[in-house]
Design a protein around this motif. Structure first.
Motif, PDB file in Angstrom:
ATOM      1  N   ILE A   1       0.799  -1.015  -0.010  1.00  0.00           N
ATOM      2  CA  ILE A   1       0.061  -0.130  -0.067  1.00  0.00           C
ATOM      3  C   ILE A   1       0.930   1.223   0.170  1.00  0.00           C
ATOM      4  O   ILE A   1       0.477   2.322  -0.486  1.00  0.00           O
ATOM      5  N   ASN A   2       1.972   1.148   0.265  1.00  0.00           N
ATOM      6  CA  ASN A   2       2.978   2.301   0.489  1.00  0.00           C
ATOM      7  C   ASN A   2       3.620   2.580  -1.072  1.00  0.00           C
ATOM      8  O   ASN A   2       4.262   3.633  -1.279  1.00  0.00           O
ATOM      9  N   THR A   3       3.702   1.410  -1.787  1.00  0.00           N
ATOM     10  CA  THR A   3       4.622   1.664  -3.062  1.00  0.00           C
ATOM     11  C   THR A   3       3.741   1.647  -4.386  1.00  0.00           C
ATOM     12  O   THR A   3       4.025   2.104  -5.357  1.00  0.00           O
ATOM     13  N   SER A   4       2.255   1.518  -4.143  1.00  0.00           N
ATOM     14  CA  SER A   4       1.209   1.575  -5.259  1.00  0.00           C
ATOM     15  C   SER A   4       1.018   2.874  -5.918  1.00  0.00           C
ATOM     16  O   SER A   4       1.117   3.754  -5.064  1.00  0.00           O
ATOM     17  N   TYR A   5       0.527   3.063  -7.078  1.00  0.00           N
ATOM     18  CA  TYR A   5       0.199   4.193  -7.559  1.00  0.00           C
ATOM     19  C   TYR A   5      -1.443   4.536  -7.604  1.00  0.00           C
ATOM     20  O   TYR A   5      -1.738   3.593  -8.142  1.00  0.00           O
ATOM     21  N   TYR A   6      -1.771   5.425  -7.066  1.00  0.00           N
ATOM     22  CA  TYR A   6      -3.093   5.758  -6.974  1.00  0.00           C
ATOM     23  C   TYR A   6      -3.470   7.002  -8.032  1.00  0.00           C
ATOM     24  O   TYR A   6      -4.845   7.155  -7.866  1.00  0.00           O
ATOM     25  N   GLY A   7      -2.782   7.398  -8.909  1.00  0.00           N
ATOM     26  CA  GLY A   7      -3.234   8.406  -9.701  1.00  0.00           C
ATOM     27  C   GLY A   7      -3.041   9.789  -9.083  1.00  0.00           C
ATOM     28  O   GLY A   7      -2.807   9.768  -7.828  1.00  0.00           O
ATOM     29  N   ARG A   8      -3.291  10.928  -9.751  1.00  0.00           N
ATOM     30  CA  ARG A   8      -3.083  12.096  -9.401  1.00  0.00           C
ATOM     31  C   ARG A   8      -1.657  12.295  -8.579  1.00  0.00           C
ATOM     32  O   ARG A   8      -1.386  13.269  -8.007  1.00  0.00           O
ATOM     33  N   GLY A   9      -0.673  11.599  -9.112  1.00  0.00           N
ATOM     34  CA  GLY A   9       1.000  11.679  -8.955  1.00  0.00           C
ATOM     35  C   GLY A   9       1.200  11.319  -7.546  1.00  0.00           C
ATOM     36  O   GLY A   9       2.117  11.391  -6.937  1.00  0.00           O
ATOM     37  N   ALA A  10      -0.082  10.650  -7.020  1.00  0.00           N
ATOM     38  CA  ALA A  10       0.146   9.970  -5.587  1.00  0.00           C
ATOM     39  C   ALA A  10       0.513   8.595  -5.541  1.00  0.00           C
ATOM     40  O   ALA A  10      -0.061   7.692  -5.907  1.00  0.00           O
ATOM     41  N   TYR A  11       1.855   8.359  -4.746  1.00  0.00           N
ATOM     42  CA  TYR A  11       2.319   7.117  -4.556  1.00  0.00           C
ATOM     43  C   TYR A  11       2.069   6.912  -3.197  1.00  0.00           C
ATOM     44  O   TYR A  11       2.697   7.501  -2.186  1.00  0.00           O
ATOM     45  N   GLY A  12       1.621   5.693  -2.696  1.00  0.00           N
ATOM     46  CA  GLY A  12       1.649   5.327  -1.231  1.00  0.00           C
ATOM     47  C   GLY A  12       0.296   5.779  -0.747  1.00  0.00           C
ATOM     48  O   GLY A  12      -0.476   6.589  -1.206  1.00  0.00           O
ATOM     49  N   ILE A  13      -0.356   5.086   0.051  1.00  0.00           N
ATOM     50  CA  ILE A  13      -1.747   5.325   0.762  1.00  0.00           C
ATOM     51  C   ILE A  13      -1.786   6.772   1.263  1.00  0.00           C
ATOM     52  O   ILE A  13      -2.733   7.377   1.341  1.00  0.00           O
ATOM     53  N   GLN A  14      -0.741   7.188   2.023  1.00  0.00           N
ATOM     54  CA  GLN A  14      -0.755   8.552   2.567  1.00  0.00           C
ATOM     55  C   GLN A  14      -0.961   9.458   1.767  1.00  0.00           C
ATOM     56  O   GLN A  14      -1.603  10.747   1.761  1.00  0.00           O
ATOM     57  N   ALA A  15      -0.086   9.676   0.489  1.00  0.00           N
ATOM     58  CA  ALA A  15      -0.313  10.635  -0.497  1.00  0.00           C
ATOM     59  C   ALA A  15      -1.572  10.596  -1.120  1.00  0.00           C
ATOM     60  O   ALA A  15      -2.382  11.564  -1.652  1.00  0.00           O
ATOM     61  N   ALA A  16      -2.179   9.225  -1.416  1.00  0.00           N
ATOM     62  CA  ALA A  16      -3.526   9.187  -1.763  1.00  0.00           C
ATOM     63  C   ALA A  16      -4.622   9.851  -0.951  1.00  0.00           C
ATOM     64  O   ALA A  16      -5.379  10.255  -1.330  1.00  0.00           O
ATOM     65  N   ALA A  17      -4.514   9.449   0.183  1.00  0.00           N
ATOM     66  CA  ALA A  17      -5.470   9.807   1.238  1.00  0.00           C
ATOM     67  C   ALA A  17      -5.595  11.419   1.192  1.00  0.00           C
ATOM     68  O   ALA A  17      -6.632  12.341   1.148  1.00  0.00           O
ATOM     69  N   GLN A  18      -4.519  12.324   0.930  1.00  0.00           N
ATOM     70  CA  GLN A  18      -4.263  13.602   1.090  1.00  0.00           C
ATOM     71  C   GLN A  18      -4.858  14.004  -0.516  1.00  0.00           C
ATOM     72  O   GLN A  18      -5.653  15.001  -0.533  1.00  0.00           O
ATOM     73  N   ALA A  19      -4.570  13.335  -1.596  1.00  0.00           N
ATOM     74  CA  ALA A  19      -4.879  13.822  -3.059  1.00  0.00           C
ATOM     75  C   ALA A  19      -6.535  13.673  -2.977  1.00  0.00           C
ATOM     76  O   ALA A  19      -6.925  14.438  -3.782  1.00  0.00           O
ATOM     77  N   TYR A  20      -6.938  12.487  -2.717  1.00  0.00           N
ATOM     78  CA  TYR A  20      -8.246  12.449  -2.784  1.00  0.00           C
ATOM     79  C   TYR A  20      -9.538  12.909  -1.760  1.00  0.00           C
ATOM     80  O   TYR A  20     -10.541  13.260  -2.018  1.00  0.00           O
ATOM     81  N   TYR A  21      -8.871  12.917  -0.497  1.00  0.00           N
ATOM     82  CA  TYR A  21      -9.841  13.387   0.740  1.00  0.00           C
ATOM     83  C   TYR A  21      -9.332  14.207   1.567  1.00  0.00           C
ATOM     84  O   TYR A  21      -9.979  14.780   2.508  1.00  0.00           O
ATOM     85  N   GLY A  22      -8.077  14.704   1.352  1.00  0.00           N
ATOM     86  CA  GLY A  22      -7.589  15.818   1.891  1.00  0.00           C
ATOM     87  C   GLY A  22      -7.223  15.535   3.659  1.00  0.00           C
ATOM     88  O   GLY A  22      -7.364  16.332   4.363  1.00  0.00           O
ATOM     89  N   LYS A  23      -6.974  14.375   3.802  1.00  0.00           N
ATOM     90  CA  LYS A  23      -6.621  13.721   5.205  1.00  0.00           C
ATOM     91  C   LYS A  23      -5.902  12.729   5.114  1.00  0.00           C
ATOM     92  O   LYS A  23      -5.204  12.178   4.375  1.00  0.00           O
ATOM     93  N   ASP A  24      -4.910  12.369   6.519  1.00  0.00           N
ATOM     94  CA  ASP A  24      -4.099  11.253   6.726  1.00  0.00           C
ATOM     95  C   ASP A  24      -4.771  10.205   6.508  1.00  0.00           C
ATOM     96  O   ASP A  24      -5.928   9.851   6.766  1.00  0.00           O
ATOM     97  N   ALA A  25      -3.762   9.126   6.148  1.00  0.00           N
ATOM     98  CA  ALA A  25      -4.434   7.764   6.063  1.00  0.00           C
ATOM     99  C   ALA A  25      -4.908   7.215   7.309  1.00  0.00           C
ATOM    100  O   ALA A  25      -6.177   6.595   7.300  1.00  0.00           O
ATOM    101  N   LYS A  26      -4.534   7.718   8.352  1.00  0.00           N
ATOM    102  CA  LYS A  26      -5.004   7.019   9.704  1.00  0.00           C
ATOM    103  C   LYS A  26      -6.514   7.466   9.970  1.00  0.00           C
ATOM    104  O   LYS A  26      -7.077   6.970  10.758  1.00  0.00           O
TER     105      LYS A  26
END
Length: 791
Positions: A227-252
């Motif tokens: 979950i930390n190395t996968s690509y989620y779109g919007r230039g986001a790699y990893g679940i933390q970057a993806a959580a911020q890119a799509y929902y504006g919050k931390d993964a936790k």
């Protein structure tokens, strides 16, 4: 013969001798002394054996056939067993000699460099947007969404899916690409230790490393890495970057619903990004979201009651990366999308998702076909003719106007300029490539192309040409269709008997609805597809004649470029070259084969010159002072409820499609353009002959270079001087009023096409005007059409 002699005779014959048998009239016992001759069986057997041996020798046989000697069941089973042992031995050896490597360089990412066609830098991307988080910081239920999405047996398996891997190897060897089946462990190994390339060697390494990793590391370690190395779109790699890119919050702080969406994204990040997804993409990601949650219920990770209460968590609008402002981001995204499709097409990547990861991983030098000068001229034309007049604070509808445009060289297929929207930071979706708005009447030339290519006839047997007379009465029911259809013309205007040429000039819906039925809607869609329109899955119904399907400016530019290129297929190409140290990309030729005859294509071009010189685009294009006598063909389009307005036009050397789309600034829904800029008199409707044609003219007449004329192989249309002018006395059901003239296209633009000065009027009455007898007067109060798609 005495008994002793008889015994000696039997001994001489050996044990092979059969009991004696005698012949004769005395009986069959062969008793000595009875009349007749006694046969010696031993001698006869030997003679027979010698005879069979001789025949076998003559036939080159020795008892068994040659194939049976070499392919017995014992030998086949033995060979298979030996092959299995050899394969197992090779795999064991591979397992022993293959270590778990360090994380590859690609996992650390590099920059991509994008260049204009002249080699100057357009953009540089690749800043790492990743922040690894410990698995303990990710809610347990969110962890389960990834397992439910990708690998339900993850916690119990050995790290590999042998059946899926074998299928992938076979597909790779046969050139079909992978078909899924990888476990989470395998995907993590591919992302972090190896790469996305689809080769047998990589797949075998993936299998071995996955087995070793599963033995040496915990499932928690592997899941965290995944979950930390996968690509989620919007230039986001990893679940933390993806959580911020799509929902504006931390993964936790992610909810189960949000986690299920992020897990769903991994299959196709860009296609499933809600902000830019097509209607189909949105349905697909919702289906996968439901699939993930249903799997969680099945695995007892989620209560069924809670599941039923969950609603799809629409993500926030994306924010553009630094350095991508203006049109840059649109150009980069379009180039990436084209490269990703080609990586899949040539088998380098198994899916669009894998291709996206390959491109985002960096290391690419991508040169686009964009001409820097023409790009600047297109941007300037949009600003001068439209965006400078928009004032959302004064008129809310102005905030809903989304322009898009694409310019193509019809001889090479190169995309020379592209306008994706007001600003990549302000509107993430590329208006030049989106295909969710109706092209409206810009589809009408495709109906005529189908009629000419198929040599179609009207219901009463008349050949369809530019001079064929049709009934232009508004709301006239089409004839010959099992599906009733009676479309209104714009403002419900009746035209009576008119030629196809005039019907194209005035964009008469009733004429082209009937023509589509005359040709046959399956044939119309077939020709449209061959010209470059995606008609897959479209129902072949008369309503399609009004351009009710979806299309993009990029798509329409390619279709009209094919017409401009005399019927030889043009597929617009954004990328000129793409280089990477680990991947070789061979780009397809943008110019394809002849898809419709030159005569059919050139006749459509000839007819479309009338739209400019005597039709819905004459004010914006014909009378433009910068035209300088340039010959032009084109078509306007205005869709139902004024949600889109188009002008797609071309000169011999340049094709440009301009579209305006009504998109709510509040929720992204399709809305009308009516009233935008506040400068449209009357109904306030934005027509294709208005701002789209004005943008087209301002750009084209600045960027076109030398004045040129079409080289047309036809005797029909406005570019050719007709021999007759239709009158109302000619019934649409009568025989053709004329046959095509034998005149060749004029080498110079028709006199009616020359732009008059402000104080002048054209020196010649256009020959393609509506009938001289006045047509029915339209209603004084404009009628809101039920399904106009006019102009």
């Amino acid at each position: 013969m005495g008994r002793a002699e008889e015994r000696r005779a039997r001994q001489r014959g050996g044990r092979r001798a059969a009991p004696k048998r005698s012949s004769g009239t005395a009986g069959a016992t062969g008793t000595p002394g009875v009349a007749g001759t006694t046969n010696s069986p031993s001698a006869g057997g030997r003679a027979a054996a010698r005879g069979r041996g001789a025949r076998a020798a003559r036939n080159g046989k020795s008892g068994k056939s040659g194939i049976r000697r070499f392919f017995t069941w014992k030998k086949v089973v033995g060979s298979l067993f030996g092959f299995v042992l050899l394969t197992m031995g090779a795999f064991v050896l591979l397992y022993i000699v293959t270590p778990i490597p360090e994380g590859n360089a690609t996992a650390k990412l590099q920059s991509n460099v994008y260049k204009y066609g002249d080699g100057t830098i357009l953009a540089r991307t690749g800043e790492i947007n990743r922040e690894n988080v410990a698995l303990a910081e990710v809610p347990k239920a969110v962890q389960h969404t990834f397992v439910a999405a990708e690998n339900k047996t993850f916690y119990d398996d050995s790290g590999v899916d042998l059946k899926g891997t074998a299928r992938g190897l076979l597909n790779t060897l046969s050139g079909k690409g992978a078909q899924g089946g990888s476990t989470i462990t395998q995907q993590y190994v591919k992302n972090y230790y190896l790469n996305q390339n689809q080769t047998v060697t990589r797949k075998l390494k993936e299998l071995v490393i996955s087995l070793k990793l599963d033995r040496k590391k915990s499932k928690e370690y592997i899941l965290a890495g995944y979950i930390n190395t996968s690509y989620y779109g919007r230039g986001a790699y990893g679940i933390q970057a993806a959580a911020q890119a799509y929902y504006g919050k931390d993964a936790k702080k992610l909810t189960v619903e949000q986690g299920a969406y992020l897990a769903s994204l991994l299959q196709a990040p860009n296609q499933y990004d809600w902000a830019i997804a097509s209607d189909t993409g949105k349905k697909l990601v919702q289906n996968r979201w439901n699939y993930v949650l249903d799997n969680m219920v099945q695995m007892h990770w989620l209560d069924a009651g809670e599941r039923q209460a969950m609603k799809f968590p629409v993500p926030k609008a994306p924010k553009a990366a630094p350095g991508m402002e203006g049109q840059t981001g649109y150009l980069v995204d379009a180039a990436n999308a084209e490269l990703e499709k080609q990586l899949v097409a040539q088998g380098t990547a198994a899916s669009i998702g894998d291709a996206e990861a390959l491109v985002k991983a960096g290391g690419w030098t991508i040169t686009v076909n964009i001409d820097k000068k023409k790009q600047r001229e297109l941007e300037q034309a949009v600003k001068q003719q439209l965006t400078s007049k928009l004032n959302p604070k004064k008129r809310s509808v102005d905030g809903d106007v989304q322009p898009g445009a694409v310019s193509v060289d019809p001889k090479t297929g190169r995309v020379l300029a592209m306008y994706g929207g007001l600003d990549y930071f302000k509107h993430f979706r590329n208006n030049a490539t989106r295909r969710d708005y109706q092209p409206a009447s810009t589809f009408k030339p495709l109906i005529l192309a189908a009629a000419l290519e198929d040599q179609a006839k009207t219901q009463d047997g008349r050949a369809i040409t530019a001079n064929t007379i049709y009934d232009g009465t508004s709301r006239r029911p089409v004839k010959g269709s099992a599906i009733g259809f009676a479309p209104p013309n714009e403002d419900d205007q009746d035209y009576g008997p008119i030629t196809v040429q005039t019907a194209m000039n005035k964009s008469v819906n009733s004429v082209f609805a009937q023509m589509g039925v005359d040709v046959g809607m399956p044939e119309v869609l077939k020709v449209a597809n061959s010209l470059g329109m995606d008609t897959k899955g479209l129902p072949a119904v008369p309503a399609q004649t009004l351009g009710s399907m979806g299309a993009s400016p990029l798509e329409m530019a390619g279709i009209y470029a094919t017409l401009d290129n005399h019927g030889r297929k043009v597929t617009p190409a954004i990328i000129k070259s793409a280089e990477h140290k680990d991947s070789t990309v061979k780009l397809p030729d943008p110019i394809g084969s002849q898809v419709i005859s030159r005569t059919a294509a050139d006749t459509v071009t000839s007819v479309l010159t009338g739209v400019v010189d005597d039709g819905t685009a004459q004010t914006s294009v014909r009378e433009n002072p910068a035209r300088r006598g340039q010959q032009v063909a084109g078509k306007t389009g205005t869709s139902d409820n004024n949600k889109s307005a188009w002008f797609t036009g071309y000169t011999p050397d340049l094709v440009t499609s301009v579209g305006l789309f009504g998109e709510s600034a509040k929720n992204g829904a399709q809305v009308g353009l009516t009233g935008a800029t506040g400068r449209i008199p009357g109904s306030g409707r934005i027509n294709g002959g208005g701002y789209p044609a004005q943008i087209w003219a301002a750009y084209t007449f600045e960027a076109m270079g030398e004045v040129s004329t079409f080289d047309l192989d036809t005797t029909q249309g406005a570019a050719v001087q007709p021999s007759v002018t239709p009158t109302l006395s000619q019934s649409p059901s009568s025989t053709p009023s004329s046959t095509p003239t034998t005149q060749k296209p004029t080498s110079q633009p028709p006199t009616s096409s020359a732009p008059p000065t402000p104080s002048q009027t054209p020196t010649q009455t256009p020959t393609t005007n509506a009938p001289s007898t006045p047509v029915t007067t339209p209603p004084t109060t404009p009628v809101d059409p039920l399904d106009p798609n006019a102009q």
